[in-house]
Design a protein around this motif. Sequence first.
Motif, PDB file in Angstrom:
ATOM      1  N   THR A   1     -28.577  -6.324  12.993  1.00  0.00           N
ATOM      2  CA  THR A   1     -27.754  -5.118  13.109  1.00  0.00           C
ATOM      3  C   THR A   1     -27.262  -4.685  11.738  1.00  0.00           C
ATOM      4  O   THR A   1     -27.032  -5.500  10.846  1.00  0.00           O
ATOM      5  CB  THR A   1     -26.523  -5.325  14.024  1.00  0.00           C
TER       6      THR A   1
ATOM      7  N   GLU B   1     -24.103  -2.317  10.457  1.00  0.00           N
ATOM      8  CA  GLU B   1     -22.876  -1.704  10.951  1.00  0.00           C
ATOM      9  C   GLU B   1     -22.049  -1.152   9.806  1.00  0.00           C
ATOM     10  O   GLU B   1     -22.140  -1.631   8.680  1.00  0.00           O
ATOM     11  CB  GLU B   1     -22.008  -2.730  11.693  1.00  0.00           C
TER      12      GLU B   1
ATOM     13  N   LEU C   1     -18.098  -0.859   9.293  1.00  0.00           N
ATOM     14  CA  LEU C   1     -16.833  -1.318   9.855  1.00  0.00           C
ATOM     15  C   LEU C   1     -15.661  -0.694   9.110  1.00  0.00           C
ATOM     16  O   LEU C   1     -15.695  -0.597   7.880  1.00  0.00           O
ATOM     17  CB  LEU C   1     -16.719  -2.842   9.744  1.00  0.00           C
TER      18      LEU C   1
ATOM     19  N   ARG D   1     -13.284  -2.753  13.047  1.00  0.00           N
ATOM     20  CA  ARG D   1     -13.898  -2.036  14.177  1.00  0.00           C
ATOM     21  C   ARG D   1     -15.181  -1.368  13.722  1.00  0.00           C
ATOM     22  O   ARG D   1     -15.242  -0.763  12.655  1.00  0.00           O
ATOM     23  CB  ARG D   1     -12.935  -0.979  14.715  1.00  0.00           C
ATOM     24  N   ALA D   2     -16.208  -1.431  14.567  1.00  0.00           N
ATOM     25  CA  ALA D   2     -17.488  -0.795  14.258  1.00  0.00           C
ATOM     26  C   ALA D   2     -17.367   0.715  14.448  1.00  0.00           C
ATOM     27  O   ALA D   2     -17.064   1.186  15.531  1.00  0.00           O
ATOM     28  CB  ALA D   2     -18.583  -1.355  15.132  1.00  0.00           C
TER      29      ALA D   2
ATOM     30  N   ARG E   1     -23.181   1.688  14.447  1.00  0.00           N
ATOM     31  CA  ARG E   1     -24.001   0.482  14.598  1.00  0.00           C
ATOM     32  C   ARG E   1     -25.454   0.860  14.868  1.00  0.00           C
ATOM     33  O   ARG E   1     -25.724   1.757  15.653  1.00  0.00           O
ATOM     34  CB  ARG E   1     -23.481  -0.343  15.758  1.00  0.00           C
ATOM     35  N   ARG E   2     -26.368   0.165  14.205  1.00  0.00           N
ATOM     36  CA  ARG E   2     -27.799   0.354  14.409  1.00  0.00           C
ATOM     37  C   ARG E   2     -28.460  -1.004  14.613  1.00  0.00           C
ATOM     38  O   ARG E   2     -28.230  -1.934  13.833  1.00  0.00           O
ATOM     39  CB  ARG E   2     -28.461   1.026  13.205  1.00  0.00           C
ATOM     40  N   ASP E   3     -29.307  -1.122  15.631  1.00  0.00           N
ATOM     41  CA  ASP E   3     -30.134  -2.309  15.807  1.00  0.00           C
ATOM     42  C   ASP E   3     -31.378  -2.114  14.952  1.00  0.00           C
ATOM     43  O   ASP E   3     -32.086  -1.114  15.099  1.00  0.00           O
ATOM     44  CB  ASP E   3     -30.506  -2.484  17.278  1.00  0.00           C
TER      45      ASP E   3
ATOM     46  N   THR F   1     -22.267  -3.661   6.740  1.00  0.00           N
ATOM     47  CA  THR F   1     -22.644  -5.053   6.978  1.00  0.00           C
ATOM     48  C   THR F   1     -24.040  -5.115   7.593  1.00  0.00           C
ATOM     49  O   THR F   1     -24.427  -4.237   8.352  1.00  0.00           O
ATOM     50  CB  THR F   1     -21.664  -5.775   7.928  1.00  0.00           C
TER      51      THR F   1
ATOM     52  N   SER G   1     -26.472  -8.087   9.535  1.00  0.00           N
ATOM     53  CA  SER G   1     -26.450  -9.448  10.062  1.00  0.00           C
ATOM     54  C   SER G   1     -27.740  -9.746  10.823  1.00  0.00           C
ATOM     55  O   SER G   1     -28.311  -8.875  11.472  1.00  0.00           O
ATOM     56  CB  SER G   1     -25.230  -9.672  10.957  1.00  0.00           C
TER      57      SER G   1
ATOM     58  N   ARG H   1     -24.810 -12.948   7.298  1.00  0.00           N
ATOM     59  CA  ARG H   1     -24.220 -11.615   7.175  1.00  0.00           C
ATOM     60  C   ARG H   1     -23.959 -11.309   5.702  1.00  0.00           C
ATOM     61  O   ARG H   1     -23.587 -12.189   4.942  1.00  0.00           O
ATOM     62  CB  ARG H   1     -22.912 -11.564   7.954  1.00  0.00           C
TER      63      ARG H   1
ATOM     64  N   TYR I   1     -22.167  -8.069   3.123  1.00  0.00           N
ATOM     65  CA  TYR I   1     -21.235  -6.926   3.116  1.00  0.00           C
ATOM     66  C   TYR I   1     -21.341  -6.145   1.817  1.00  0.00           C
ATOM     67  O   TYR I   1     -21.613  -6.710   0.774  1.00  0.00           O
ATOM     68  CB  TYR I   1     -19.780  -7.405   3.169  1.00  0.00           C
TER      69      TYR I   1
END
Length: 98
Positions: free
Chosen positions: A40, A42, A44, A49-50, A53-55, A82, A84, A89, A91
């Motif tokens: 993922t 993201e 944040l 809090r996200a 978000r992308r898979d 981020t 992961s 992970r 950042y």
Amino acid sequence: PLSTGANAAPLALGLTRVHPNPSSGPLTVTFTLPSSAPATLELLDLAGRAVLRRDIGGLGPGSHSLELGRQERLPAGIYFATISQAGNRQYRRVSIVR
């Protein structure tokens, strides 16, 4: 001499670049995936809090770039981009200005 795939170093998860930073519009995120396992990307906020978000695991191993914030307007603020995958992970701090 040329190296073969068998001798090549394995890829590591990496969040290579987020630009422009600071940004007043879309961000381009450049990253490396070591495998095609679920992953993922993201954005944040400072509370964790996200916001977005992308898979991305389906992109497969290698270097990739993805644009964030073109379809959805990102509010001004400080964020963490981020990435992961498989318990790892990375950042990068990102600023959005208006």
